[in-house]
Design a protein around this motif. Structure first.
Motif, mmCIF file in Angstrom:
data_model
loop_
_atom_site.group_PDB
_atom_site.id
_atom_site.type_symbol
_atom_site.label_atom_id
_atom_site.label_comp_id
_atom_site.label_asym_id
_atom_site.label_seq_id
_atom_site.Cartn_x
_atom_site.Cartn_y
_atom_site.Cartn_z
ATOM 1 N N ALA A 170 6.496 3.984 12.022
ATOM 2 C CA ALA A 170 7.410 3.010 11.421
ATOM 3 C C ALA A 170 8.556 3.714 10.708
ATOM 4 O O ALA A 170 9.712 3.282 10.792
ATOM 5 C CB ALA A 170 6.646 2.113 10.443
ATOM 6 N N MET A 171 8.252 4.829 10.030
ATOM 7 C CA MET A 171 9.292 5.550 9.304
ATOM 8 C C MET A 171 10.285 6.223 10.250
ATOM 9 O O MET A 171 11.416 6.524 9.851
ATOM 10 C CB MET A 171 8.671 6.584 8.370
ATOM 11 N N ALA A 172 9.891 6.444 11.484
ATOM 12 C CA ALA A 172 10.800 7.052 12.469
ATOM 13 C C ALA A 172 11.978 6.148 12.799
ATOM 14 O O ALA A 172 12.974 6.611 13.353
ATOM 15 C CB ALA A 172 10.043 7.404 13.748
ATOM 16 N N THR A 173 11.890 4.857 12.446
ATOM 17 C CA THR A 173 13.005 3.939 12.686
ATOM 18 C C THR A 173 14.043 3.993 11.564
ATOM 19 O O THR A 173 15.044 3.289 11.623
ATOM 20 C CB THR A 173 12.508 2.480 12.825
ATOM 21 N N HIS A 174 13.787 4.800 10.535
ATOM 22 C CA HIS A 174 14.687 4.948 9.387
ATOM 23 C C HIS A 174 14.909 3.616 8.665
ATOM 24 O O HIS A 174 16.045 3.154 8.511
ATOM 25 C CB HIS A 174 16.039 5.539 9.815
ATOM 26 N N PRO A 175 13.831 3.001 8.190
ATOM 27 C CA PRO A 175 13.985 1.680 7.573
ATOM 28 C C PRO A 175 14.494 1.732 6.139
ATOM 29 O O PRO A 175 14.379 2.741 5.441
ATOM 30 C CB PRO A 175 12.542 1.141 7.594
ATOM 31 N N LYS A 176 15.047 0.599 5.711
ATOM 32 C CA LYS A 176 15.368 0.372 4.304
ATOM 33 C C LYS A 176 14.196 -0.315 3.608
ATOM 34 O O LYS A 176 14.028 -0.195 2.394
ATOM 35 C CB LYS A 176 16.604 -0.530 4.187
ATOM 36 N N LEU A 177 13.436 -1.070 4.400
ATOM 37 C CA LEU A 177 12.295 -1.834 3.893
ATOM 38 C C LEU A 177 11.120 -1.632 4.836
ATOM 39 O O LEU A 177 11.243 -1.855 6.040
ATOM 40 C CB LEU A 177 12.650 -3.322 3.807
ATOM 41 N N LEU A 178 9.989 -1.213 4.284
ATOM 42 C CA LEU A 178 8.771 -1.004 5.066
ATOM 43 C C LEU A 178 7.771 -2.093 4.717
ATOM 44 O O LEU A 178 7.427 -2.284 3.543
ATOM 45 C CB LEU A 178 8.184 0.370 4.762
ATOM 46 N N LEU A 179 7.291 -2.815 5.720
ATOM 47 C CA LEU A 179 6.287 -3.861 5.556
ATOM 48 C C LEU A 179 4.937 -3.329 6.023
ATOM 49 O O LEU A 179 4.799 -2.923 7.181
ATOM 50 C CB LEU A 179 6.668 -5.103 6.364
ATOM 51 N N LEU A 180 3.961 -3.344 5.146
ATOM 52 C CA LEU A 180 2.617 -2.861 5.465
ATOM 53 C C LEU A 180 1.653 -4.043 5.426
ATOM 54 O O LEU A 180 1.450 -4.649 4.375
ATOM 55 C CB LEU A 180 2.166 -1.786 4.469
ATOM 56 N N ASP A 181 1.059 -4.367 6.572
ATOM 57 C CA ASP A 181 0.145 -5.503 6.674
ATOM 58 C C ASP A 181 -1.303 -5.002 6.587
ATOM 59 O O ASP A 181 -1.835 -4.444 7.538
ATOM 60 C CB ASP A 181 0.381 -6.248 7.995
ATOM 61 N N GLU A 182 -1.898 -5.181 5.413
ATOM 62 C CA GLU A 182 -3.273 -4.761 5.125
ATOM 63 C C GLU A 182 -3.527 -3.296 5.514
ATOM 64 O O GLU A 182 -4.401 -2.996 6.331
ATOM 65 C CB GLU A 182 -4.274 -5.689 5.808
ATOM 66 N N PRO A 183 -2.785 -2.376 4.934
ATOM 67 C CA PRO A 183 -2.948 -0.974 5.314
ATOM 68 C C PRO A 183 -4.311 -0.389 4.989
ATOM 69 O O PRO A 183 -4.728 0.593 5.610
ATOM 70 C CB PRO A 183 -1.844 -0.269 4.508
ATOM 71 N N ALA A 184 -5.028 -0.968 4.012
ATOM 72 C CA ALA A 184 -6.335 -0.424 3.631
ATOM 73 C C ALA A 184 -7.490 -1.076 4.378
ATOM 74 O O ALA A 184 -8.652 -0.733 4.132
ATOM 75 C CB ALA A 184 -6.544 -0.575 2.126
ATOM 76 N N ALA A 185 -7.193 -1.987 5.303
ATOM 77 C CA ALA A 185 -8.261 -2.675 6.033
ATOM 78 C C ALA A 185 -9.146 -1.679 6.767
ATOM 79 O O ALA A 185 -8.657 -0.819 7.493
ATOM 80 C CB ALA A 185 -7.658 -3.669 7.023
ATOM 81 N N GLY A 186 -10.439 -1.765 6.544
ATOM 82 C CA GLY A 186 -11.397 -0.900 7.237
ATOM 83 C C GLY A 186 -11.573 0.470 6.621
ATOM 84 O O GLY A 186 -12.335 1.288 7.158
ATOM 85 N N MET A 187 -10.907 0.743 5.509
ATOM 86 C CA MET A 187 -10.997 2.065 4.895
ATOM 87 C C MET A 187 -12.098 2.107 3.843
ATOM 88 O O MET A 187 -12.385 1.110 3.170
ATOM 89 C CB MET A 187 -9.665 2.436 4.229
#
Length: 257
Positions: A170-187
């Motif tokens: 996702a960061m490879a797209t050079h965003p201004k805003l990063l949306l994370l949908d349940e990044p800790a799911a399953g951790m």
């Protein structure tokens, strides 16, 4: 007198209907540069639907979305990506059969400067751009502690590493805003602690805003500066973690009467 801080994301009276069902209604929200904000609520509250509207996967039925002051009304998902919004998904969506490095390079579609003609003929322009992409991909992998796994097939990575790779892509797209949908799911708890540190590192290194959906309240309260709470598609509360934790309406929505 200091200049008023401008939001990187501003949502005004946002809503969407599916047939006769209103999934989200009258949502107002702002996310400011370099903030980590949370979007929470019980299952079915409309959180992922909001993400789908922000990325223009769904076209809102009403309301407005502004990214850095730019109205996103006529944008497609491709336009939204180019404008500076990137996201990850609740269920990891990597290209599992290709390498870790090539997954990151897939996120560079906004900046690759060669044509299909160049790619087919392997022109000097193609070789130069590919070398640049390889270098940038490796730099990203170092930030996410995946550089030693660059040539590994992505589907063979451990679960936590796959999560990190999805964020790196996702960061490879050079965003201004990063949306994370349940990044800790399953951790597990240790992976979640590592994720919290990594999210802060991403914010600080790239100087971007982050908006995350998460059910792990320890993560949300430990990392977010501001929190928006949805319930049945409606705005229930907004405020700091301390304000949200003590809000009786939020407690009722999560725990019940």
């Amino acid at each position: 007198m200091s200049e008023e801080r401008k939001p990187v994301l501003e949502v005004k009276d946002l809503g969407i209907d599916f047939g006769g069902l209103t999934a989200v209604n009258d949502l107002n929200m702002k996310v400011y540069p370099c903030e980590i904000d949370g979007l929470i609520g019980p299952n079915g509250a409309g959180k992922t639907t909001v993400f789908n509207m922000l990325t223009k996967v769904y076209q809102p039925s009403r309301g407005e979305i502004y990214l850095d002051g730019m109205n996103m009304a006529k944008m497609t998902p491709v336009d939204a990506s180019k404008a500076g919004i990137a996201r990850t998904f609740q269920n990891i969506r990597l290209f599992s059969g290709i390498s870790v490095k090539d997954n990151v390079k897939c996120g560079m579609h906004n900046s690759i400067g060669y044509s299909n003609f160049d790619a087919v003929l392997r022109t000097p322009k193609f070789r130069k751009e590919e070398a640049r992409a390889d270098e940038e991909a490796m730099e990203l992998l170092k930030i996410f502690h995946l550089e030693d796994k660059a040539d590994m097939t992505a589907g063979n990575l451990p679960y936590g590493a796959q999560r990190r790779l999805e964020i790196a892509r996702a960061m490879a797209t050079h965003p201004k805003l990063l949306l994370l949908d349940e990044p800790a799911a399953g951790m597990n708890p240790q992976e979640t602690e590592d994720l919290m540190a990594m999210i802060r590192e991403v914010r600080d290194h790239f100087q971007i805003a982050i908006l995350l959906i998460e059910h792990d309240m320890k993560l949300v309260m430990g990392i977010c500066e501001n929190i928006t709470v949805l319930n049945f598609g409606m705005l229930l509360a907004q405020g700091t973690p301390a304000e949200i934790q003590s809000n009786p309406e939020v407690i009722k929505a999560y725990i019940g009467d």
